[in-house]
Design a protein around this motif. Structure first.
Motif, short mmCIF file in Angstrom:
data_model
loop_
_atom_site.label_atom_id
_atom_site.label_comp_id
_atom_site.label_asym_id
_atom_site.label_seq_id
_atom_site.Cartn_x
_atom_site.Cartn_y
_atom_site.Cartn_z
N UNK A 1 0.78 -1.22 0.00
CA UNK A 1 0.00 0.00 0.00
C UNK A 1 0.81 1.27 0.00
N UNK A 2 0.07 2.38 -0.19
CA UNK A 2 0.68 3.69 -0.26
C UNK A 2 1.02 4.27 1.09
N UNK A 3 0.46 3.71 2.15
CA UNK A 3 0.77 4.23 3.48
C UNK A 3 2.05 3.56 3.97
N UNK A 4 3.19 4.04 3.45
CA UNK A 4 4.46 3.42 3.77
C UNK A 4 4.79 3.54 5.25
N UNK A 5 4.43 4.66 5.88
CA UNK A 5 4.75 4.86 7.29
C UNK A 5 4.12 3.78 8.16
N UNK A 6 2.85 3.46 7.89
CA UNK A 6 2.19 2.39 8.64
C UNK A 6 2.86 1.05 8.34
N UNK B 1 5.70 -1.19 -0.66
CA UNK B 1 5.40 0.20 -0.30
C UNK B 1 5.35 1.07 -1.55
N UNK B 2 4.43 2.04 -1.55
CA UNK B 2 4.41 3.09 -2.57
C UNK B 2 4.99 4.35 -1.93
N UNK B 3 6.00 4.95 -2.56
CA UNK B 3 6.65 6.14 -2.00
C UNK B 3 5.84 7.38 -2.34
N UNK B 4 4.57 7.39 -1.94
CA UNK B 4 3.72 8.50 -2.31
C UNK B 4 3.16 9.28 -1.14
#
Length: 240
Positions: free
Chosen positions: A141-146, A162-165
């Motif tokens: 997913x796009x929520x890389x921090x999570x 991870x998506x770096x967005x």
């Protein structure tokens, strides 16, 4: 876990809306055979009904995975506090004015991660008790921090994409060094919302021995569709 609605799509994917206490979520499953589980989250807590997330989830489920997502606190239909509303309003104004927004993003995304990670672990516990869902578990997913927080704190996670967005707070940039699971990292080279060098620095910080960077030209929402197919092949290697 309480199922609130259910439908079956033409491709055979079964979609169930559920609640787990106050947590609303969606589960997509491919059929009766046991399937590995993929946790799928989108850009710093965007709602689970976001059409890009739903399309990725259905595609991944059709490839033989159980896919689950939940709404973060204050996102989707979950209530927001006055402080939440003010922080988001301040962030929108800063972005629209072209002002530096990192500190505001820290104040919004950092607390979101701290609240969301335990809820995702609670959801994972409940999902793995359901028939038809088996380990191992992946994250996409796009929520890389999570995803970083879960990869560091959840031993059942076997691979991550991870998506770096989305903005990654300083705490998760430090935690990235502790991530050791196989990793696929997607970067949009011209992403107007995510400085390229910061994304490259994050990729370099990951502690995984197996990590792959896919970079494509284009802006924030321009990730090529074929990356979803490649992402499923990555999951196949590590979850099946």
């Amino acid at each position: 876990m309480h199922v609130t609605s259910e439908r079956r799509h033409d491709d055979g994917v079964r979609e169930r809306e559920f609640t787990l206490g106050e947590i609303p979520g969606t589960l997509w499953t491919p059929g009766p055979a046991p399937a590995p589980l993929v946790l799928m989250a989108h850009n710093n807590g965007l709602p689970k009904a976001d059409p890009r997330l739903a399309a990725r989830a259905r595609y991944t489920a059709a490839r033989g995975y159980a896919v689950a997502t939940i709404d973060a606190d204050g996102c989707g239909d979950r209530p927001r506090t006055a402080a939440d509303e003010q922080a988001r309003a301040d962030l929108r104004r800063a972005v629209q004015a072209g002002e530096p927004a990192d500190e505001l993003l820290e104040s919004v995304v950092g607390p979101l991660v701290e609240k969301a990670a335990p809820e995702w672990r609670t959801t994972l516990d409940a999902l793995l008790e359901l028939p038809g869902i088996d380990g191992p578990v992946g994250y996409s997913g796009g929520w890389a921090a999570l995803g970083i927080r879960l990869a560091v704190t959840e031993p059942r996670l076997a691979a991550a994409g991870f998506h770096a967005g989305g903005y990654v707070p300083r705490a998760q940039r430090e935690e990235a060094r502790q991530v050791t699971v196989p990793l696929l990292f997607l970067l949009q080279w011209d992403d107007e919302a995510n400085p390229r060098q910061r994304a490259l620095d994050l990729f370099g910080a990951f502690g995984s021995k197996e990590k792959t960077l896919h970079a494509n030209p284009g802006g924030h929402t321009g990730t090529p569709w074929f990356e979803l197919e490649d992402g499923c092949r990555f999951l196949d290697r590590h979850l099946k």
